[in-house]
Design a protein around this motif. Structure first.
Motif, PDB file in Angstrom:
ATOM      1  N   LEU A 119       8.203   8.292   3.388  1.00 27.66           N
ATOM      2  CA  LEU A 119       7.054   7.717   4.311  1.00 27.66           C
ATOM      3  C   LEU A 119       6.236   7.002   2.895  1.00 27.66           C
ATOM      4  N   HIS A 120       6.041   7.793   1.969  1.00 25.86           N
ATOM      5  CA  HIS A 120       5.079   7.438   0.911  1.00 25.86           C
ATOM      6  C   HIS A 120       5.710   6.235   0.230  1.00 25.86           C
ATOM      7  N   PHE A 148       7.602   5.588  12.402  1.00 25.22           N
ATOM      8  CA  PHE A 148       6.311   5.842  11.686  1.00 25.22           C
ATOM      9  C   PHE A 148       6.323   4.988  10.463  1.00 25.22           C
ATOM     10  N   THR A 178       6.351   0.881  11.748  1.00 25.23           N
ATOM     11  CA  THR A 178       4.836   0.501  12.257  1.00 25.23           C
ATOM     12  C   THR A 178       4.030   0.637  11.270  1.00 25.23           C
ATOM     13  N   GLY A 179       4.149   1.592  10.271  1.00 23.48           N
ATOM     14  CA  GLY A 179       3.081   1.943   8.978  1.00 23.48           C
ATOM     15  C   GLY A 179       3.299   0.726   8.178  1.00 23.48           C
ATOM     16  N   ALA A 195       1.974  -2.582   9.616  1.00 26.96           N
ATOM     17  CA  ALA A 195       0.239  -2.139  10.021  1.00 26.96           C
ATOM     18  C   ALA A 195      -0.349  -2.350   8.396  1.00 26.96           C
ATOM     19  N   LEU A 196       0.181  -1.732   7.335  1.00 33.06           N
ATOM     20  CA  LEU A 196      -0.490  -1.753   6.405  1.00 33.06           C
ATOM     21  C   LEU A 196      -0.534  -3.103   5.406  1.00 33.06           C
ATOM     22  N   ALA A 235      -2.994  -5.095   7.577  1.00 33.00           N
ATOM     23  CA  ALA A 235      -4.409  -4.689   7.133  1.00 33.00           C
ATOM     24  C   ALA A 235      -4.715  -5.306   5.736  1.00 33.00           C
ATOM     25  N   SER A 286      -5.281  -8.911   5.815  1.00 36.92           N
ATOM     26  CA  SER A 286      -6.216  -9.491   6.594  1.00 36.92           C
ATOM     27  C   SER A 286      -7.737  -9.276   5.690  1.00 36.92           C
ATOM     28  N   LEU A 287      -7.658  -8.657   4.650  1.00 42.44           N
ATOM     29  CA  LEU A 287      -8.881  -8.385   3.863  1.00 42.44           C
ATOM     30  C   LEU A 287      -9.323  -9.842   3.293  1.00 42.44           C
TER      31      LEU A 287
END
Lengths: 331, 296
Positions: free
Chosen positions: B181-182, B223, B226-227, B230-231, B234, B237-238
């Motif tokens: 995951l990392h 995970f 989706t992670g 999403a990352l 996100a 979007s900054l």
């Protein structure tokens, strides 16, 4: 000699455009100062949220040790992550606040550690920390075929009472100080973080409205504003992780998932965090005033009628305890 | 006879094995490739090809960031996301200013050389992992590093080179070894920085996401995917958030844009999308050559 890199000149009768103060060089120093302070708070909050996310997802990276997940149905996600992921990290670190159910301890060891503390509200976490301080290894075994069904609070009121009890129990374990006898510094750090979770929840509860107010009221330079928003992003990631977990949970136990459930989780996520914060504030208050009675939660017995499945967890204290053969076999 | 106890000489075979451990053949091969590619890019770096106007633009924007704290020397018009020249600015600060290697563009070109070497090693790694062969990696790295296209364009201070570097980093993170995951989340971070360096790599996101999907094990797949998405979303979007905080998303004269004259992200987007060659044929125009070709 003019040393400044940027000048802003307005003559007296000029009507300054609203919002011109938002320019980085134009914000008054005290606003910048407040902004910096809130940004530092936000960064701390971000770090804590990311660490919490790491704890939530830890054991999913090591599927060879466990097969599937479980937890009660309503307010399911936090418990799910506790059993499915966090306990494994704790067991490997050698610092584990046990779960409250399906724990196996040899009698001799129980005598040696001094039995349970009947005055502590979370006697499971307490004895776990004391076992860890003795250097005993605790095995966490997980198998969804051996789930224990657990009852969950059936109203907001009883949820707040239950969480108040858990939070206050952790504060009690923190104050008892057995965790300072843990061998390694990393273990003591982990214990300090885990046991002061109630205080962190209070801090989170206070910082989020502060950050939002600051965003609306102060016109900060964009960089500082973005810094103060980042913790909200981390919260969003936690929400998403929770929703994914519910999908996995219902799939693992062949439960029917109402289509509106993810939506309801999304809508109730922030209120749920607020309830945790309220419980934490109550716990800190009660502990400070020395109020120690057990606010028992009502039992409806819904979990016995089937449908809800709960944490499948065997915590085996002591190195030489053998795992039942049936658990060792993997399909 | 021997008054002084001389240290016993290390047997030649042991010395050789120590060498082999420090420099296994594969690492030697990679070092050789990097040496070759580095030499091909470093020789005459400052004189060929000629200085392009864009190189000056990006260097001046990095300069404005370091000296004035603004995203451009003049008004920032959202022509590109600022990730690229934030990296150039960091490079300038770390190497002691904009004139360490000669004039200001030369300084940027040295950074491009560093990125080219790192990108080449990423290409090697990706080819090695996906082709399961040393030679696939080596061939890919040589093609990437020595092609005429790369000699001409990769020397220039262009945002494309920076975005490519981060994109390759993301792919290399996702395909190397066992996907944890990392790694998936770090890949998302690199991918987002790539898009924030030049928006064009946004079209690579589905491909990298597919890699995450295929390479993650079943237990953590949900995970990981989706992670990852999403990352990337996100972090990307900054950029929009920044425009929003500056009050510069919507054009003036619209409901949300106010009446003051100011630049706007949407105006620039519209302009850039209509700027495609051949003239008059932008992606926003349904009758354009692009859509006629795409739909035929």
């Amino acid at each position: 000699v003019l040393c400044a890199t940027f000048f802003n000149v307005w003559s007296d009768p000029d009507r300054v455009r609203p919002g011109a103060w938002a320019h980085p060089s134009a914000a008054p120093p005290e606003v910048i100062f407040v902004g910096l302070a809130v940004s530092v708070l936000s960064l701390a909050l971000l770090a804590q949220s990311l660490w919490a996310l790491h704890l939530m997802l830890y054991a999913w990276q090591h599927p060879e040790r466990l097969r599937a997940s479980a937890g009660p149905r309503s307010f399911v996600q936090p418990r799910l992550f506790w059993y499915r992921s966090r306990l494994h990290l704790y067991a490997e670190a050698g610092m584990i606040p046990l779960g409250g159910s399906t724990v196996f301890i040899r009698r001799a060891l129980l005598e040696r550690v001094g039995r349970w503390d009947e005055g502590c509200l979370t006697e499971d976490a307490d004895i776990g920390v004391r076992l860890s301080a003795l250097g005993e290894r605790i095995r966490v075994v997980y198998d969804q075929r051996y789930v224990t069904r657990e009852e969950t609070p059936h109203s907001v009121r009883s949820l707040v009472r239950q969480r108040t009890r858990w939070h206050q129990g952790f504060l009690q374990v923190l104050r008892k100080g057995d965790w300072t006898r843990l061998e390694r510094r990393s273990q003591r750090r982990l214990a300090l973080y885990t046991l002061s979770q109630p205080l962190l929840d209070v801090a989170v509860g206070l910082t989020i409205p502060l950050a939002v107010a600051e965003l609306v009221l102060l016109r900060l330079p964009p960089v500082l504003s973005i810094l103060t928003i980042l913790p909200l992003y981390a919260l969003g990631l936690q929400l998403l992780t929770n929703i994914v977990a519910v999908f996995l949970f219902t799939a693992a136990f062949q439960l029917r998932m109402p289509w509106s459930l993810p939506l309801r989780i999304a809508v109730t996520f922030v209120p749920f965090l607020c309830l945790l914060s309220v419980s934490a504030v109550r716990a800190v208050y009660r502990e400070a005033r020395g109020i120690n009675n057990w606010e028992k939660t009502a039992h409806a017995g819904a979990h016995r009628r089937g449908g809800a499945a709960a944490g499948a967890l065997l915590q085996l204290a002591a190195r030489d305890m053998t795992i039942p053969e049936s658990l060792e076999r993997r399909p | 006879m021997h008054a002084l106890a001389l240290p016993r000489p290390v047997p030649a075979s042991q010395l050789a094995s120590a060498w082999r451990r420090a420099l296994p053949p594969e690492r030697l091969l990679l070092l050789g490739i990097l040496g070759l590619v580095g030499a091909a890019h470093a020789i005459n770096l400052f004189h060929f090809p000629y200085y392009e106007a864009d190189e000056g633009t990006y260097m001046s924007q990095a300069w404005a960031l370091v000296t004035k704290g603004s995203l451009a020397p003049y008004t920032y018009t959202y022509d590109h996301a600022p990730g690229g020249w934030i990296l150039i600015a960091a490079w300038a600060v770390l190497t002691g200013g904009f004139h360490t290697f000669g004039n200001i563009i030369d300084s940027g070109r040295v950074l491009m050389l560093v990125l080219q070497l790192l990108s080449t090693s990423f290409v090697y790694r990706i080819g090695r992992e996906l082709g399961r062969s040393l030679w696939v990696g080596a061939l890919a790295a040589l093609l990437f590093g020595l092609s005429a296209y790369s000699i001409y364009f990769h020397r220039r201070v262009l945002l494309d080179n920076i975005a490519t570097f981060w994109m390759l980093a993301a792919i290399a993170l996702v395909v190397t070894g066992r996907l944890t995951l990392h790694r998936a989340f770090l890949g998302a971070l690199a991918m987002a920085i790539s898009v924030l360096s030049k928006e064009v790599t946004v079209f690579v996101i589905p491909a990298v996401c597919l890699l995450v999907l295929v390479r993650s094990r079943e237990e953590m797949r949900a995970f990981a995917v989706t992670g990852f998405l999403a990352l990337v979303t996100a972090l990307g979007s900054l950029y929009v958030l920044m425009a929003g905080l500056r009050g510069e998303i919507f054009p003036p004269g619209t409901w949300l844009g106010g009446t003051q004259r100011h630049v706007s992200m949407l105006c620039t987007l519209q302009y850039e999308a209509s700027r495609v060659t051949p003239p008059g044929g932008g992606a926003l125009n349904p009758g354009s050559a692009f859509w006629r070709m795409a739909l035929s």
